[in-house]
Scaffold this motif. Structure first.
Motif, short mmCIF file in Angstrom:
data_model
loop_
_atom_site.label_atom_id
_atom_site.label_comp_id
_atom_site.label_asym_id
_atom_site.label_seq_id
_atom_site.Cartn_x
_atom_site.Cartn_y
_atom_site.Cartn_z
N PHE A 181 0.62 -1.31 0.01
CA PHE A 181 0.28 0.22 -0.02
C PHE A 181 0.45 1.63 0.32
N GLY A 182 2.02 1.01 0.59
CA GLY A 182 2.98 2.41 0.89
C GLY A 182 3.73 2.77 -0.70
N GLN A 183 3.90 1.25 -1.11
CA GLN A 183 4.80 1.40 -2.80
C GLN A 183 3.38 2.14 -3.72
N TRP A 184 2.33 1.90 -3.27
CA TRP A 184 0.93 2.39 -4.35
C TRP A 184 0.78 3.92 -4.11
N GLN A 185 1.44 4.51 -2.53
CA GLN A 185 0.63 5.76 -2.19
C GLN A 185 1.74 6.53 -2.61
N GLY A 186 3.42 6.20 -2.98
CA GLY A 186 4.57 6.52 -3.48
C GLY A 186 5.30 7.64 -1.39
N LYS A 187 5.14 5.89 -0.51
CA LYS A 187 5.70 6.29 0.69
C LYS A 187 6.70 5.54 0.68
N ALA A 188 7.81 5.49 1.28
CA ALA A 188 8.53 5.18 1.73
C ALA A 188 8.69 3.66 2.16
N SER A 189 7.47 3.79 3.27
CA SER A 189 7.59 2.31 3.53
C SER A 189 7.40 1.64 2.10
N GLY A 190 6.86 1.93 0.65
CA GLY A 190 7.40 1.64 -0.58
C GLY A 190 8.82 0.45 -0.62
N PHE A 191 8.54 0.32 -1.61
CA PHE A 191 10.17 -0.28 -2.50
C PHE A 191 11.04 0.16 -3.12
N THR A 192 10.58 1.50 -3.64
CA THR A 192 10.88 2.83 -4.50
C THR A 192 11.08 3.44 -3.69
N LYS A 193 10.69 4.15 -2.58
CA LYS A 193 11.14 4.85 -2.12
C LYS A 193 10.16 6.16 -3.16
N GLY A 194 9.28 6.07 -3.59
CA GLY A 194 8.89 6.96 -3.79
C GLY A 194 8.15 7.40 -5.80
N ARG A 195 9.95 6.19 -6.01
CA ARG A 195 10.35 6.80 -7.42
C ARG A 195 9.84 6.03 -8.71
#
Length: 668
Positions: free
Chosen positions: A96-110
């Motif tokens: 969910f963080g990934q899809w929202q561009g959050k730091a907890s995702g896998f791409t640091k919002g990139r």
């Protein structure tokens, strides 16, 4: 084998000896991505996520394939394969963080959506160009095979993606090399709005397997039991007998390519037919009819999953928006590399440029036992320039590999080798041919560390340059194509000593390196070069001549043209800078020199417009303006293709124009 069909299902199911717990696990595993999707569609309408690619109706494929693989086997999904991620138990708050561009995702919002990978869960996400990931799967599988690991790699493509050249290249390479790759085609009816009838003419895509000499199977992609049992059986067979297998899953995309696309182009009766084949509702009915799934159990599954979704959404929504930090953005462009200087301890011998390249390759092969060389005719033949002649005697054909003429797939394979813990060298037979492998270099290798912290430990050797009468397709010096792309390192030596030391460093560096080697220098330039292993740093130019009148900045063959030109001056008073490394660029040496001399001329063999010379000229204008006593001069080749005839090629190249411009600059 008993096949069971109930009045409430449109799909024939066969238990194939699977116990009740396994059947319930498969059902719950399909239910989870479906419920997540339903929630995401609500959030999309609320503007809380920016985009969504739906896999509704295709859950059986993602779940069935993933469940059939071992957890340490790599899987390369597409953007509709949410079930791959959930079946590998990727934490939902991170998704969910990934899809929202959050730091907890896998791409640091990139990057967004499913454009990411994670070594922890052995998942390698796709890029929007689709095809390159097929070659990456080849490289991952090659690493397994070279280490004698009984592992396979699964990679997904839609039926539309099979029209790309990368698909054909990857299948050809996998077949020729007997690579343990499971090529999974989700034939879901439409590539965006283009129906299969406008994508290909064969009856079934599985037919293409025969053309590549590989097994191919058609599987009902909406039947979870058929997917799971058949893929499990095939996967076990591949582990025992490594080889590629092509699977075509017949299914349908029930929603738009992405939600904004809609499905108005789909005939109503076709949509209704496939709605009746929904993989989840049909399997639910089957389990209920068999007495395996009780209403209470089904409700518990749904409630548990929804609670997990809500809990993890709260975590994702509560997380602060990602903050911009230019230092982090720049530092993540490359995998950290601490250069280690290794100084020669042996005597030197006078050798040619080409011999220095060959020595560097051989010594790096000895130093890195996980380094694989790939290129056309590089094995027993030794390559068209004979640089790897005799290498197979020492390293064998497993590590020195002839490749089919599949530049894109081979670059992708180099990326896959890096993902699976190895190093790769790809030799472009001629630097001009890199255009056939351009996409994976600039869109995969260059961006992968910035996107999800995965290095691309790949060196691409580029025999290049004119002056040898090779014409428009074997003579380009196209370094400017790559110095423009963030995430690539570009090296261009002019002398044997530099070539060997820089090449050794390139193989130590975990980042992608384009290593340019001028063909005209191969056998014409000699120098004393240490016999043993040594390294030289990137980003440090060499000051070959020192003076106070003009700064000459160049690289490659241009260095030797400049040295010849200086002999015509009675008392040359010039700084001559050999850049050696173009990216990173030694800006300090350039700036310091121009501040001292007040005049600068930049020489490149490349065509002048848009060349690196233009970028260096801009740098000097910005950093040294108040020190300049004349305009910054640029000298390069004509803005035409490289001609063949000797007189035309001489006119094309800037060698003579350099002398004229030097005199003009001195007299300015």
């Amino acid at each position: 084998m008993k096949t069971q069909t109930s009045p409430n299902t449109s799909i024939n199911y066969s238990r194939s000896g699977l116990n009740d717990d396994t059947l319930l696990d498969l059902y719950r595993s399909m239910l989870k991505p479906r419920l997540i999707e339903e929630k995401m569609l609500i959030l999309l309408r609320q503007g809380k996520i920016s985009k969504w690619f739906s896999g509704v109706g295709q859950e059986a494929i993602s779940v069935g394939v993933t469940k059939a693989l071992e957890n340490d086997e790599y899987i390369l999904p597409m953007h509709r394969n949410l079930g791959v991620f959930t079946s590998r138990e990727v934490p939902l708050h991170r998704l969910f963080g990934q899809w929202q561009g959050k730091a907890s995702g896998f791409t640091k919002g990139r990057d967004r959506s499913f454009h990411f990978g994670t070594q922890e869960y052995k998942i390698v996400g796709m890029i929007s160009h689709l095809g390159p990931q097929l070659g990456v799967a080849d490289g991952i599988a090659l690493a397994h095979k070279l280490r004698n690991e009984k592992k396979l790699t699964a990679v997904f493509s839609g039926e539309g993606g099979t029209s790309e050249g990368d698909f054909h290249e990857a299948l050809n390479v996998a077949s020729v090399w007997d690579l343990p790759v499971l090529f999974c085609i989700e034939n879901n009816g439409y590539g965006l709005s283009t129906p299969t009838s406008e994508q290909y003419r064969c009856k079934d895509l599985a037919e293409r397997g025969r053309g590549y000499g590989m097994d191919a199977h058609i599987i009902d992609g909406n039947n979870i039991l058929e997917v799971f049992t058949k893929v499990s059986e095939i996967a076990e067979s591949i582990r025992k007998n490594p080889r590629p297998v092509l699977l075509e899953f017949k299914t349908f995309r029930m929603r738009g390519h992405e939600e904004a696309s809609g499905t108005k182009y789909v005939p109503d009766d076709l949509m209704e037919t496939w709605a009746e084949k929904d993989p989840i509702s049909n399997f639910r009915s089957f389990l209920e009819n068999e007495g395996i799934l009780k209403e209470e159990t089904d409700d518990n599954f749904t409630n548990e999953i929804k609670a997990e979704i809500d809990e993890n959404l709260k975590l994702a929504f509560a997380e602060a928006e990602i903050t911009s930090d230019s230092t982090n953005e720049s530092s993540d462009l490359f995998k950290p590399f601490v250069y280690q200087e290794i100084v020669s301890e042996e005597e030197s011998t006078n050798i040619r440029f080409i011999d220095a390249i060959s020595q560097g390759l051989r010594e790096s092969m000895r130093k890195h036992d996980n380094l694989i060389l790939m290129g056309q005719d590089i094995a027993d033949y030794g390559g068209v320039f004979k640089i790897t002649e005799g290498f197979t005697d020492e390293f064998g054909t497993e590590r020195v590999r002839n490749t089919p003429i599949c530049e894109s797939a081979i670059v992708g394979a180099g990326m896959g080798l890096s993902i699976n813990g190895m190093k790769a060298m790809v030799e472009m037979q001629f630097g001009d041919f890199v255009s056939s492998g351009f996409n994976p270099i600039v869109n995969y290798l260059a961006k992968v560390n910035y996107r999800w912290n995965q290095n691309a430990d790949v060196v691409i050797r580029m025999p290049c340059g004119a002056g040898v009468g090779a014409g428009p397709f074997h003579s380009q010096t196209n370094e400017a194509w790559f110095t423009k792309v963030p995430g690539l390192k570009v090296v261009y030596p002019a002398f044997p000593f530099d070539a060997k030391g820089l090449l050794n460093t390139a193989f130590n560096d975990p980042n992608p390196v384009l290593f340019f080697e001028h063909k005209a220098l191969y056998r014409s330039i000699r120098q004393d070069v240490p016999k043993d292993y040594y390294t030289l740093p990137f980003g440090e130019a060499s000051l070959l001549k020192e003076g106070n009148e003009v700064s000459i900045i160049t690289y490659g063959a241009g260095v030797h043209w400049a040295l010849e030109a200086l002999e015509e001056f009675e008392k040359p008073d010039f700084d001559l800078i050999d850049l050696r490394s173009l990216q990173p660029l030694d800006k300090e040496t350039i700036i310091n020199s121009v501040k001292k001399t007040g005049k600068a001329i930049i020489l490149t063999e490349d065509t002048l417009f848009g060349s690196l010379a233009s970028e260096i000229s801009a740098l000097i204008s910005e950093e040294c303006f108040e020190f300049l006593d004349a305009p910054v001069f640029r000298v390069g080749s004509m803005d035409t293709p490289v001609p063949f005839a000797a007189a035309l090629e001489k006119q094309f190249l800037p060698k003579q124009r350099l002398r004229d411009k030097l005199r003009e600059l001195i007299e300015y």
